[in-house]
Design a protein around this motif. Structure first.
Motif, short mmCIF file in Angstrom:
data_model
loop_
_atom_site.label_atom_id
_atom_site.label_comp_id
_atom_site.label_asym_id
_atom_site.label_seq_id
_atom_site.Cartn_x
_atom_site.Cartn_y
_atom_site.Cartn_z
N ALA A 6 0.73 -1.20 0.45
CA ALA A 6 -0.12 0.20 0.10
C ALA A 6 0.70 1.69 0.25
O ALA A 6 2.33 0.91 -0.23
N ALA A 7 0.46 2.60 0.36
CA ALA A 7 1.48 3.78 0.25
C ALA A 7 2.12 3.62 1.95
O ALA A 7 1.80 4.05 2.57
N GLY A 135 -6.02 2.27 3.43
CA GLY A 135 -6.13 3.24 3.60
C GLY A 135 -5.57 4.99 4.54
O GLY A 135 -5.53 5.95 3.73
N ILE A 154 -1.27 6.46 7.61
CA ILE A 154 -1.08 4.80 7.69
C ILE A 154 0.25 4.49 9.21
O ILE A 154 0.45 5.28 9.97
N ASN A 218 -7.07 -0.94 -2.07
CA ASN A 218 -5.56 -0.61 -2.39
C ASN A 218 -5.35 0.25 -3.77
O ASN A 218 -4.75 0.87 -4.00
N VAL A 221 -7.22 3.41 -3.60
CA VAL A 221 -6.20 3.95 -2.42
C VAL A 221 -4.98 4.96 -2.83
O VAL A 221 -4.89 6.17 -3.39
N THR A 222 -4.49 4.13 -4.05
CA THR A 222 -2.64 4.66 -4.28
C THR A 222 -3.37 5.16 -5.47
O THR A 222 -2.31 6.53 -5.59
N PRO A 225 -5.13 8.83 -2.69
CA PRO A 225 -4.94 9.06 -1.39
C PRO A 225 -5.76 9.49 0.02
O PRO A 225 -5.86 9.27 0.82
N THR A 226 -6.09 11.08 -1.28
CA THR A 226 -6.59 12.11 -0.12
C THR A 226 -7.74 11.59 -0.31
O THR A 226 -8.47 13.14 0.10
N ARG A 231 -11.44 7.64 -4.75
CA ARG A 231 -11.12 7.07 -4.08
C ARG A 231 -12.90 7.22 -3.14
O ARG A 231 -13.56 6.48 -2.89
#
Length: 355
Positions: A6-7, A135, A154, A218, A221-222, A225-226, A231
């Protein structure tokens, strides 16, 4: 089963979880480890987790009351106070062993204590494995309003050991399956078709589907991310689902729903609205309603419920500029964002659900 990147962290699975956890603990030199559990996971999950936790770092266990009703600032205050009393410092680690309430609240507590300490999530419910594992969303409810207070921060890693699912009652399993169904509807019709034939599932099949569900979330979200765009599709079924969940949580006579049970209702409603506003295929709407009602049964709603539920939607986090924003579908795997829906159509959706 391969880990998923993930991130800036990894989601590890089954036996690989503990190998990666021990490597991390050896490399990180934490001053103390605090394990957050609720009453249920303390009894059913913590013994197995401690049995495989090999470390000489001091460990303290913090227990909270179970259930969504305790996912609030008051519970956070209690945990913050315990951390202070037990001399937690900036080099402490919090490991959250539990369902979505524990991982959401524990992540928020860790992210805000002394301006942030490290945390690891060990989701023990199906819902938390496929939803809260990716996330970095942390947070708590404000009264009955879902997830109004929180931050995106995270974890060090997420450990998904599907052996914990053996401790779950059937309704908790169904609650998690709702999020997996959602991932198919918003992202991949092939995955949706895999999910609708539960009668033939084996444990190995479920492991694979969980892994695939985490991969889907994932990927979304990748890319965002914000939560500025793509998302938002993860909110499908949630605008009405969260309002229904909040409404029933404190209703005097109606039974409260688990998160996934409420989202299942919300997805039928959202598919009906999609059919009316976005030409979502009628035959697929019929199929989705049948699949979900066969799995979850029907919740009884009355005309007197609709206005209050609609009013609660204004608190949804995806709203902006005074508008209630829906995620709808053009087709399975083809979501559309930020759609405004008239109250009359929402009421028609409830009538369709009840029919």
């Amino acid at each position: 089963m391969n880990s998923i990147q993930a991130a800036n962290y990894f989601v590890h699975f089954n036996s690989n979880c503990y190998t990666k956890l021990h490597e991390h603990l050896q490399d990180s030199n934490y001053s103390k480890i605090f394990i957050l559990v609720d009453t249920h996971t303390h009894e059913h999950c913590l013994p197995n987790f401690l049995a495989v936790l090999a470390t000489e770092t001091p460990i303290e266990v913090i227990e909270i009351a179970p259930g969504e009703i305790h996912k609030n600032i008051e519970t956070c205050t209690g945990v913050w106070n315990v951390l202070s009393e037990l001399d937690a410092d900036r080099k402490s680690l919090m490991i959250n062993v539990g369902g979505g309430v524990v991982t959401d609240l524990g992540g928020f507590v860790a992210s805000t204590f002394k301006r942030g300490i490290s945390y690891i999530n060990v989701p023990t419910s199906l819902l938390s494995m496929v939803d809260a594992s990716v996330g970095g969303k942390t947070g708590v409810d404000l009264g009955t309003l879902k997830n109004q207070i929180g931050v995106i921060n995270i974890p060090e890693m997420v450990l998904i050991d599907t052996a914990f699912l053996n401790t779950l009652p059937a309704n908790q399993m169904r609650s998690g399956l709702a999020e997996m169904l959602k991932h198919g509807l918003i992202y991949d019709e092939t995955y949706w078709k895999k999910m609708i034939d539960l009668s033939s599932f084996t444990i190995e099949d479920l492991d694979i589907l969980i892994h695939e569900s985490v991969q889907i979330k994932n990927k979304v979200v990748t890319e965002d991310p914000t939560e500025k765009g793509l998302r938002k599709i993860l909110n499908f079924g949630h605008t009405l689902g969260h309002a229904i969940e909040s409404y029933l949580l404190t209703h005097e006579t109606k039974e409260a729903l688990l998160h996934g049970e409420a989202i299942a209702v919300g997805m039928i409603l959202a598919c009906y609205i999609s059919n009316k506003q976005e030409q979502f295929p009628t035959e697929k709407l019929t199929e989705i309603k049948k699949v979900i009602l066969d799995m979850y049964g029907k919740v009884q709603f009355d005309d007197s419920d609709y206005e209050t539920i609609i009013d609660l939607m204004k608190y949804d986090k995806k709203n902006s500029h005074g508008n209630i924003n829906f995620v709808l579908l053009n087709d399975i795997g083809l979501p559309v964002l930020d759609k405004i829906v008239p109250n009359s159509t929402i009421k028609d959706a409830f009538h369709f659900y009840n029919s």
